[in-house]
Write a protein that holds these residues in place. Structure first.
Motif, PDB file in Angstrom:
ATOM      1  N   GLN A 135       0.820   0.264  -3.279  1.00 23.15           N
ATOM      2  CA  GLN A 135       0.568  -1.120  -2.305  1.00 23.15           C
ATOM      3  C   GLN A 135       0.600  -2.044  -3.802  1.00 23.15           C
ATOM      4  OE1 GLN A 135      -2.228  -1.921   0.939  1.00 23.15           O
ATOM      5  NE2 GLN A 135      -1.683  -3.421   1.203  1.00 23.15           N
TER       6      GLN A 135
ATOM      7  N   ASP B 270       1.118  -6.612  -3.867  1.00 25.52           N
ATOM      8  CA  ASP B 270       1.694  -7.833  -3.568  1.00 25.52           C
ATOM      9  C   ASP B 270       1.617  -7.601  -2.357  1.00 25.52           C
ATOM     10  OD1 ASP B 270       1.242  -9.317  -5.698  1.00 25.52           O
ATOM     11  OD2 ASP B 270       3.752  -8.603  -6.378  1.00 25.52           O
ATOM     12  N   GLY B 271       1.281  -7.578  -1.086  1.00 30.37           N
ATOM     13  CA  GLY B 271       0.869  -7.078   0.251  1.00 30.37           C
ATOM     14  C   GLY B 271       2.194  -6.423   0.862  1.00 30.37           C
TER      15      GLY B 271
END
Length: 143
Positions: A88, A90-91
């Motif tokens: 994961q 940056d979102g």
């Protein structure tokens, strides 16, 4: 020369409860199941990362065979695995790395030449060229 290969994916349902299947032109995979659970929870089925790993390991090993031949070497045996890292960032998620591990039996080659040729194969194989991830390699000569 231009070669096109194809594969397809089908999906029905939402992200977590949906089900998908992957089919390759060759028939090696025919409506093979994949989904959220096989990708993120270790359940039975395939996932894009393991398929990419298989493609990268296969491509690298073939490229190395070519490069060895050009240098007048022939591998008695080469076994390559690929560890693909999905994380994961940056979102969202990204494939951030691929680590190749090679065990090779190549008569007559010295360590320096082996390292030079494996590095050339890692950089030059078509799958390596398409990836923006950090690609690392551990290559070992075995007797």
């Amino acid at each position: 020369m231009k070669i096109n290969r194809s594969a397809s994916a089908a999906w029905a349902g939402g992200l977590k409860d949906g089900k998908g299947s992957i089919t390759t032109e060759s028939g090696a995979l025919s409506a093979y199941p994949y989904g959220f659970a096989s990708r993120f929870e270790g359940k039975k089925g395939t996932n894009p990362e393991e398929l990419l790993g298989a493609a990268h390991a296969g491509c690298f090993t073939m490229a190395l065979s070519l490069i060895l031949g050009e240098a007048k070497f022939t591998a008695e045996q080469m076994d390559t695995s690929a560890k693909v890292t999905l994380e994961q960032v940056d979102g969202g998620f990204a494939i951030t790395a691929v680590h190749l591990t090679l065990q090779a039996k190549i008569p007559g080659i010295d360590q320096a030449t082996f390292e030079e040729l494996t590095a050339k194969a890692k950089a030059g194989c078509p799958v390596s060229k398409v990836l923006k991830a950090n690609i690392t390699l551990d290559a070992s000569l075995v007797s």
